[in-house]
Design a protein around this motif. Structure first.
Motif, PDB file in Angstrom:
ATOM      1  N   MET A  84       0.799  -1.221   0.000  1.00  0.00           N
ATOM      2  CA  MET A  84       0.000   0.000   0.000  1.00  0.00           C
ATOM      3  C   MET A  84       0.835   1.276   0.000  1.00  0.00           C
ATOM      4  SD  MET A  84      -3.154  -1.108   0.039  1.00  0.00           S
ATOM      5  CE  MET A  84      -4.287   0.065   0.783  1.00  0.00           C
ATOM      6  N   GLU A  85       2.122   1.174   0.310  1.00  0.00           N
ATOM      7  CA  GLU A  85       2.988   2.364   0.304  1.00  0.00           C
ATOM      8  C   GLU A  85       3.331   2.855  -1.096  1.00  0.00           C
ATOM      9  OE1 GLU A  85       6.322   2.671   3.318  1.00  0.00           O
ATOM     10  OE2 GLU A  85       5.868   0.525   3.410  1.00  0.00           O
ATOM     11  N   LYS A  86       3.029   2.041  -2.126  1.00  0.00           N
ATOM     12  CA  LYS A  86       3.360   2.362  -3.514  1.00  0.00           C
ATOM     13  C   LYS A  86       4.867   2.344  -3.760  1.00  0.00           C
ATOM     14  CE  LYS A  86      -0.775   5.244  -3.904  1.00  0.00           C
ATOM     15  NZ  LYS A  86      -1.347   6.541  -4.309  1.00  0.00           N
ATOM     16  N   PHE A  87       5.565   1.507  -2.979  1.00  0.00           N
ATOM     17  CA  PHE A  87       6.997   1.293  -3.144  1.00  0.00           C
ATOM     18  C   PHE A  87       7.240  -0.163  -3.513  1.00  0.00           C
ATOM     19  CE2 PHE A  87       7.273   5.043  -0.515  1.00  0.00           C
ATOM     20  CZ  PHE A  87       8.487   5.632  -0.832  1.00  0.00           C
ATOM     21  N   LEU A  88       8.295  -0.394  -4.293  1.00  0.00           N
ATOM     22  CA  LEU A  88       8.877  -1.728  -4.407  1.00  0.00           C
ATOM     23  C   LEU A  88      10.153  -1.709  -3.589  1.00  0.00           C
ATOM     24  CD1 LEU A  88       8.550  -2.408  -8.260  1.00  0.00           C
ATOM     25  CD2 LEU A  88       7.116  -3.343  -6.437  1.00  0.00           C
ATOM     26  N   ARG A  89      10.349  -2.734  -2.772  1.00  0.00           N
ATOM     27  CA  ARG A  89      11.563  -2.806  -1.955  1.00  0.00           C
ATOM     28  C   ARG A  89      12.294  -4.114  -2.247  1.00  0.00           C
ATOM     29  NH1 ARG A  89       8.245  -0.020   1.901  1.00  0.00           N
ATOM     30  NH2 ARG A  89       9.268   1.887   2.647  1.00  0.00           N
ATOM     31  N   ILE A  90      13.609  -4.018  -2.336  1.00  0.00           N
ATOM     32  CA  ILE A  90      14.444  -5.200  -2.557  1.00  0.00           C
ATOM     33  C   ILE A  90      15.381  -5.344  -1.363  1.00  0.00           C
ATOM     34  CG2 ILE A  90      16.140  -6.305  -4.059  1.00  0.00           C
ATOM     35  CD1 ILE A  90      15.070  -4.552  -6.348  1.00  0.00           C
ATOM     36  N   TYR A  91      15.213  -6.448  -0.631  1.00  0.00           N
ATOM     37  CA  TYR A  91      16.022  -6.722   0.561  1.00  0.00           C
ATOM     38  C   TYR A  91      17.119  -7.725   0.216  1.00  0.00           C
ATOM     39  CZ  TYR A  91      12.306  -4.466   3.248  1.00  0.00           C
ATOM     40  OH  TYR A  91      11.394  -3.559   3.744  1.00  0.00           O
ATOM     41  N   ASP A  92      18.336  -7.408   0.629  1.00  0.00           N
ATOM     42  CA  ASP A  92      19.465  -8.329   0.459  1.00  0.00           C
ATOM     43  C   ASP A  92      19.485  -9.261   1.669  1.00  0.00           C
ATOM     44  OD1 ASP A  92      21.867  -9.660   0.257  1.00  0.00           O
ATOM     45  OD2 ASP A  92      23.017  -7.895  -0.345  1.00  0.00           O
ATOM     46  N   LEU A  93      19.145 -10.534   1.462  1.00  0.00           N
ATOM     47  CA  LEU A  93      19.047 -11.462   2.588  1.00  0.00           C
ATOM     48  C   LEU A  93      20.411 -11.879   3.121  1.00  0.00           C
ATOM     49  CD1 LEU A  93      16.062 -13.666   1.349  1.00  0.00           C
ATOM     50  CD2 LEU A  93      16.040 -11.653   2.843  1.00  0.00           C
ATOM     51  N   ASN A  94      21.470 -11.569   2.391  1.00  0.00           N
ATOM     52  CA  ASN A  94      22.822 -11.783   2.926  1.00  0.00           C
ATOM     53  C   ASN A  94      23.231 -10.649   3.863  1.00  0.00           C
ATOM     54  OD1 ASN A  94      23.288 -14.188   1.463  1.00  0.00           O
ATOM     55  ND2 ASN A  94      23.743 -12.990  -0.385  1.00  0.00           N
ATOM     56  N   ARG A  95      22.533  -9.509   3.750  1.00  0.00           N
ATOM     57  CA  ARG A  95      22.763  -8.371   4.639  1.00  0.00           C
ATOM     58  C   ARG A  95      21.397  -7.857   5.115  1.00  0.00           C
ATOM     59  NH1 ARG A  95      25.385  -3.715   2.576  1.00  0.00           N
ATOM     60  NH2 ARG A  95      24.154  -3.992   0.679  1.00  0.00           N
ATOM     61  N   PRO A  96      20.709  -8.637   5.919  1.00  0.00           N
ATOM     62  CA  PRO A  96      19.333  -8.289   6.297  1.00  0.00           C
ATOM     63  C   PRO A  96      19.199  -6.999   7.088  1.00  0.00           C
ATOM     64  CG  PRO A  96      20.147 -10.127   7.606  1.00  0.00           C
ATOM     65  CD  PRO A  96      21.160  -9.910   6.526  1.00  0.00           C
ATOM     66  N   ASP A  97      20.276  -6.552   7.715  1.00  0.00           N
ATOM     67  CA  ASP A  97      20.222  -5.311   8.493  1.00  0.00           C
ATOM     68  C   ASP A  97      20.442  -4.069   7.631  1.00  0.00           C
ATOM     69  OD1 ASP A  97      19.783  -6.752  10.827  1.00  0.00           O
ATOM     70  OD2 ASP A  97      21.934  -6.985  11.212  1.00  0.00           O
ATOM     71  N   ALA A  98      20.857  -4.271   6.392  1.00  0.00           N
ATOM     72  CA  ALA A  98      21.103  -3.128   5.500  1.00  0.00           C
ATOM     73  C   ALA A  98      19.768  -2.568   5.010  1.00  0.00           C
ATOM     74  CB  ALA A  98      21.962  -3.577   4.322  1.00  0.00           C
ATOM     75  N   PRO A  99      19.694  -1.256   4.767  1.00  0.00           N
ATOM     76  CA  PRO A  99      18.457  -0.680   4.231  1.00  0.00           C
ATOM     77  C   PRO A  99      18.135  -1.300   2.866  1.00  0.00           C
ATOM     78  CG  PRO A  99      19.966   1.035   4.964  1.00  0.00           C
ATOM     79  CD  PRO A  99      20.737  -0.247   4.967  1.00  0.00           C
ATOM     80  N   PRO A 100      16.857  -1.507   2.576  1.00  0.00           N
ATOM     81  CA  PRO A 100      16.501  -2.091   1.274  1.00  0.00           C
ATOM     82  C   PRO A 100      16.663  -1.082   0.157  1.00  0.00           C
ATOM     83  CG  PRO A 100      14.518  -1.442   2.440  1.00  0.00           C
ATOM     84  CD  PRO A 100      15.659  -1.212   3.396  1.00  0.00           C
ATOM     85  N   ARG A 101      16.811  -1.580  -1.042  1.00  0.00           N
ATOM     86  CA  ARG A 101      16.758  -0.702  -2.204  1.00  0.00           C
ATOM     87  C   ARG A 101      15.292  -0.414  -2.500  1.00  0.00           C
ATOM     88  NH1 ARG A 101      18.626  -2.098  -8.381  1.00  0.00           N
ATOM     89  NH2 ARG A 101      17.967  -0.101  -9.268  1.00  0.00           N
ATOM     90  N   GLU A 102      14.967   0.843  -2.758  1.00  0.00           N
ATOM     91  CA  GLU A 102      13.565   1.223  -2.970  1.00  0.00           C
ATOM     92  C   GLU A 102      13.350   1.763  -4.382  1.00  0.00           C
ATOM     93  OE1 GLU A 102      12.476   3.988   0.075  1.00  0.00           O
ATOM     94  OE2 GLU A 102      12.296   2.436   1.611  1.00  0.00           O
ATOM     95  N   VAL A 103      12.247   1.329  -4.973  1.00  0.00           N
ATOM     96  CA  VAL A 103      11.791   1.866  -6.252  1.00  0.00           C
ATOM     97  C   VAL A 103      10.477   2.578  -5.957  1.00  0.00           C
ATOM     98  CG1 VAL A 103      11.096   1.327  -8.611  1.00  0.00           C
ATOM     99  CG2 VAL A 103      12.878  -0.034  -7.500  1.00  0.00           C
ATOM    100  N   ASP A 104      10.469   3.908  -6.081  1.00  0.00           N
ATOM    101  CA  ASP A 104       9.355   4.689  -5.538  1.00  0.00           C
ATOM    102  C   ASP A 104       8.487   5.356  -6.601  1.00  0.00           C
ATOM    103  OD1 ASP A 104      11.109   6.534  -6.451  1.00  0.00           O
ATOM    104  OD2 ASP A 104      11.264   7.669  -4.584  1.00  0.00           O
ATOM    105  N   LYS A 105       8.491   4.794  -7.806  1.00  0.00           N
ATOM    106  CA  LYS A 105       7.709   5.426  -8.867  1.00  0.00           C
ATOM    107  C   LYS A 105       6.468   4.621  -9.231  1.00  0.00           C
ATOM    108  CE  LYS A 105      11.999   7.332 -10.649  1.00  0.00           C
ATOM    109  NZ  LYS A 105      13.019   7.249 -11.693  1.00  0.00           N
ATOM    110  N   CYS A 106       6.015   3.762  -8.344  1.00  0.00           N
ATOM    111  CA  CYS A 106       4.808   2.977  -8.616  1.00  0.00           C
ATOM    112  C   CYS A 106       3.603   3.913  -8.676  1.00  0.00           C
ATOM    113  CB  CYS A 106       4.593   1.926  -7.533  1.00  0.00           C
ATOM    114  SG  CYS A 106       5.906   0.706  -7.444  1.00  0.00           S
TER     115      CYS A 106
END
Length: 353
Positions: free
Chosen positions: A122-144
């Motif tokens: 519902m945030e209108k974001f796509l997020r990509i989480y690196d599961l090898n670095r779960p504590d790192a901020p996700p990459r966000e695609v915010d143009k949905c």
């Protein structure tokens, strides 16, 4: 010849509220598995061949809208209305990672190598989480352009597919640039989008239409009008000669991919069908409904053409299926520590309708 034979499914009970998503794992050394998402907040793992309950994932505090398994069925991921996406150990049922969002998470998908998790909601974001670095901020695609309903990976994780709840079309994103490279136009919002097992087709549902798109060139290959509003469709993975669709009228229908002719109409659910998926070998397909049940339907006898194609592989395929049952028992034994909310309710038997 009676093409529209009456099918008797395996009926899987256990969920107390509507089943809204289903996902089959590929075939693993231990067989293949089926995970279900439900508004009752408790995703369930089952033997994909028999429907036998294996375990329940406990930890969400809201409806679970989406679920998936990695290639080896060792990890599960879920997306929930409690503003989290979770990654689970599919052997023990323990939460490995819990990713906080700022609104309802509607969809999730593992990358091919299972090192990335894609989410949307519902945030209108796509997020990509690196599961090898779960504590790192996700990459966000915010143009949905709207609230994200479905997400999927394709092109060996180089492209992301997404659809929205409130506007039509399927958008294809280049992972490297984060830009939309193509939009597949539909009249209504897309409620289901599946990439075929061989990566050749994208199957979508919008309104009363099921469409098949070329996953490499993005052209519309086929479009069929359904007898009712459909929520989900799935293409048979082995031969691609048929597809299954389900929706508002509570029936699960099978159609010929090449002609759109209805082959079978399966009745049994007592509420709208929210999701349908073929098993990885195409020998059965599962449906999840508003009535809280999952039904597993056998595909039935192969056509003459399919029999000729499968003749050389029949023996090997049968052997795999036998091994799958044994493997599932071993996995069940491994999962004695799996978290169970209500042992009496969860250990239901899979009965014939």
């Amino acid at each position: 010849m009676d093409k529209k034979r009456v099918a008797v499914p395996l009926v899987c009970h256990g969920h107390s509220r509507p089943v809204v998503d289903l996902f089959y794992s590929p075939v693993t050394p231990d067989g293949f598995f089926l995970i279900s998402a439900s508004k009752d907040s408790t995703p369930m793992l089952r033997n994909g061949e028999t429907g036998d309950w294996i375990g329940t994932f406990e930890g969400h505090k809201g409806a679970v809208w989406s679920c998936c398994l990695d290639t080896n069925a060792l990890y599960a991921a879920t997306a929930s209305a409690d503003f989290t996406a979770k990654v689970w150990d599919a052997i023990t049922g323990d939460v490995k990672h819990s990713f906080e969002h700022k609104h309802i998470v509607r969809s999730c998908a593992f990358s091919e190598g299972a090192n990335l998790l894609l989410t949307g909601g519902m945030e209108k974001f796509l997020r990509i989480y690196d599961l090898n670095r779960p504590d790192a901020p996700p990459r966000e695609v915010d143009k949905c352009p709207g609230s994200v309903r479905t997400v999927a990976w394709l092109h060996s994780d180089q492209t992301i597919l997404s659809s929205c709840t409130d506007i039509g079309g399927v958008r294809l994103w280049d992972v490297r640039s984060g830009e939309i490279v193509r939009t597949l136009d539909t009249k209504s919002s897309v409620t289901s989008a599946e990439v075929s097992q061989d990566g050749r087709y994208i199957t979508t549902c919008d309104g009363t239409s099921v469409k098949f798109w070329d996953a490499n060139y993005f052209g519309l290959v086929k479009s069929y009008e359904m007898p009712c509003t459909v929520e989900s469709a799935s293409l048979e993975p082995k031969y691609g000669n048929k597809f299954v669709a389900g929706g508002e009228d509570m029936w699960v229908r099978v159609f010929d991919f090449h002609t759109g002719e209805e082959i079978a109409c399966n009745k049994g659910h007592h509420g709208p069908v929210h999701c349908v998926r073929f098993s990885p070998g195409g020998e059965s397909y599962a449906s999840g409904s508003e009535d809280g049940t999952i039904r597993i339907w056998q595909t039935g006898p192969l056509t003459q053409e399919e029999n000729e194609t499968a003749a050389a592989a029949t023996t090997a395929s049968t052997g795999k299926l036998k091994a799958a049952g044994t493997g599932a028992e071993e996995v069940s034994q491994k999962m004695e520590g799996f978290h169970i909310a209500d042992e009496g309710k969860a250990k239901e038997e899979v009965t014939n309708a």
